[in-house]
Scaffold this motif. Sequence first.
Motif, PDB file in Angstrom:
ATOM      1  N   LEU A 167       2.367  -4.541  -4.477  1.00 29.81           N
ATOM      2  CA  LEU A 167       1.068  -3.984  -4.075  1.00 29.81           C
ATOM      3  C   LEU A 167       1.088  -2.452  -4.120  1.00 29.81           C
ATOM      4  O   LEU A 167       0.104  -1.826  -4.501  1.00 29.81           O
ATOM      5  CB  LEU A 167       0.713  -4.467  -2.666  1.00 29.81           C
ATOM      6  CG  LEU A 167       0.198  -5.899  -2.605  1.00 29.81           C
ATOM      7  CD1 LEU A 167       0.309  -6.455  -1.191  1.00 29.81           C
ATOM      8  CD2 LEU A 167      -1.247  -5.966  -3.084  1.00 29.81           C
ATOM      9  N   TYR A 168       2.198  -1.903  -3.713  1.00 32.29           N
ATOM     10  CA  TYR A 168       2.305  -0.441  -3.742  1.00 32.29           C
ATOM     11  C   TYR A 168       2.152   0.077  -5.176  1.00 32.29           C
ATOM     12  O   TYR A 168       1.442   1.047  -5.436  1.00 32.29           O
ATOM     13  CB  TYR A 168       3.648  -0.027  -3.159  1.00 32.29           C
ATOM     14  CG  TYR A 168       3.967   1.434  -3.361  1.00 32.29           C
ATOM     15  CD1 TYR A 168       3.288   2.415  -2.642  1.00 32.29           C
ATOM     16  CD2 TYR A 168       4.932   1.842  -4.279  1.00 32.29           C
ATOM     17  CE1 TYR A 168       3.568   3.753  -2.835  1.00 32.29           C
ATOM     18  CE2 TYR A 168       5.219   3.174  -4.477  1.00 32.29           C
ATOM     19  CZ  TYR A 168       4.530   4.124  -3.750  1.00 32.29           C
ATOM     20  OH  TYR A 168       4.807   5.450  -3.953  1.00 32.29           O
TER      21      TYR A 168
ATOM     22  N   ALA B 161      -0.512  -1.101   1.214  1.00 31.57           N
ATOM     23  CA  ALA B 161       0.225  -2.196   0.564  1.00 31.57           C
ATOM     24  C   ALA B 161       0.834  -3.109   1.625  1.00 31.57           C
ATOM     25  O   ALA B 161       0.779  -4.339   1.506  1.00 31.57           O
ATOM     26  CB  ALA B 161       1.299  -1.627  -0.344  1.00 31.57           C
TER      27      ALA B 161
END
Lengths: 411, 169
Positions: free
Chosen positions: B18-19, B28
Motif C-alpha cells: 500500500l505504501y 498505508a
Amino acid sequence: MSHVDEGTLHAYLDGVLSESQRREVEVHLSSCIECQARLEQATALGERVSELMAELEPGPIQVPAWREIEARAAARRARIPRRSWVRPSLAWAASIAVAFAVGWFSRDYWSGLPGPLDVARKAEAPAAAGERTVGELETPDVPRSEEEESRRARAESFAEAIAEPAGAVAEAEEGTPDVPGVTVQGRGVAGEPQEPVAERRELAQPVAAVPESKREDRPAEAAVQDVAAPPEVPVEEPAVVGALEARARGQRERDQPADLVEQLRREAETAHAYAPDVVSLRPTAAAEPAPARFFSVQPEVASAWLGTPLRELPGLQLKRVDVGPGSSVEGGVVGLPAVQLVYEDAAGHEIILIQQYLGDRRIEGAETEPTLIVEPSGLRAYRWLDPQGYWLILKAAVSSDSLRALAERVR
Amino acid sequence: MDLSQVYREHYRSLVRFLYRRIGDQARAEDLAQEAFVRALEHQPSRPRAWLFTVAANLARDEGRRAAVRRRHLTLIKAEVETRPPEPGPEVALERRDVVRRVQTALARLAERDREALLLWEEGFNYDEISEALGLSRGSIGTTLARARTRFAAAYEELQREGSDEDVAR
C-alpha cells in the motif's frame, strides 16, 4: 518457432512457465541471437526494477496487536443493530419517561437559577461576558464545582446568545410560554447540571421546541431527542441515530438565520455522546471562529490557564490561542480549563487542536490512540487521551489521512 | 486459515504494498488494518489474495479522491519543509530524490500494470496476480513486461529531467 514474445520471455525469467514451455523457449534461445539479446535486456530490466523498488521501502512498521483489529471489527459489527426497527420505540418511551421524571423532580432545583430575563439583563450590563478580561475568567487555581462552573457557563452562553440576535432579547423579555424553551444541554454524563427554567418549559411541552413548520418533517425519535437525553438515560443506539439525524438537519439549517432557540437547540444536541465512537464536535468548527465561550490570549497565559505546558503542533503556523471552560470541550471534563490552538497550514486550512489537562483524572472509555470521528457533516476529527494525561481533539476540514498525520505530530 | 497468523505473516507486506501504491505510510498502515478488519467480517477462504485485492481497491479509492489528496500533499509538504534537515543532508536529499522519482514513475503506470508489478514484488505468483486483478493468467507475463519496461523508462526520464534541472541551476 517464431521469436519468443515479451510476455513469455518475462514469464521465463520469472520461472513460471511449465516444463514444456520452458524447454521450448530454451530451444529457441539457443539458436536465436536476437532473442538472446532480448533475454539479456529483460534480465537487466528485471534487476533494475527490483533495485528501484527496493528504494521504496516504508519506514519501520509497527504491527498493532491483533486484538486491536478484532476490536475494530467488533465495534463495527456492534454498530449494525442501530438501524433496528424495534428498538427506537423503546428508546422513545425511555427518553420520554426519564425526561418527564427529571423535569418533575428538578422543579425546586431550577427555581433558584436565573431565568431568561435575569440573564438578558446581565448580558446588557457594561461588563458583558464577551468583554471580560482573562483575569476575570475562572482559573484552575479557583476550584469550582462542576455544577457551578457549568451553570455559570450555561448562563453566560445564554446571555451571549440573547445579546446577539435583536429579536431574541425581546422574545426572552416577553417570557411567555410561547417562547420556545432551551433544549436539552445534558450530555448524559453523571454530574452534569440540569436544564434552566426554559428547559423545563420544553419538558412540559416537548414538541413545542420544534418550530411548527418543521415538526412534520422531523422523525419522532429526533423530536424526542430534542426533549430528552437526560443524564440517566441508558445508551440506546437508535436514539443516537435519531440524534445524529437531528444534528444533520441542524447542520443544514445552520446557514439560515437562527434565532436563540434554534442556536441553543443545536448546541444541545449532544445525545449522541452516548455513542462511544461519536463525539459531539461542532460540525462547522473548522470554518467557524472560536466558539463563543473561548477568548484569545497569549500562549503563556493559555499554558497558565491549563496549568501545564501546552500540547502543540510543530511546523504549522499558529494563528491564535484561545482559552475557555471545560464545558466547551466535547467528550472532555466539565470544570477543567480548556485551551484551543488554531493553526493554519500552507494551503490555508485551519487546524484546531483542543486540549484539556486531566492529570490523574480519566474519561471512561476514552481512546488512548487517535480515533477518527466523522461528523454527520463530514468534518473529520481525531480525539484521544495521550499518555501525559491530555484530552486532545484535533479537527480540520482536511482529509482524515492528513489529520491522522497531524495527530501523530502533536507534541 | 487463522487470520491472526495471516496478519502476523503478511501485515508488513500489505503495508509495503500500500505504501508503494499511495506513498503515505501512515495511511498505508490505516488501510492495511482496514483490510484485515474487513477480512474478519468476510472470513475469506484465501485470505492473502483477498487481502491484497481489498487493499488494492482501497488504494484505488484513495486515488479517486484526487482533490482531497492534493490538499493532503500540500499539507504534508508544508510540514516536511519545516522539519530540520537530517544528518548528512546531501545524502538524504539524493535519496529523497530517488524515492520521489520511483514514486512518480510508478504513478505514471496504468493502474493494472502498477498493481501487477507491486503484487509480483510482494511475492505473488502469476496465478495469484491473475486472481487478484481478474486477469487471465496468460496475460500476466505481458502485463509485467510492459509494467517493468514503462516503469524503468519513466524513471530514467525523470532522472534525466532532474539532471537537466541541476545543470540549469
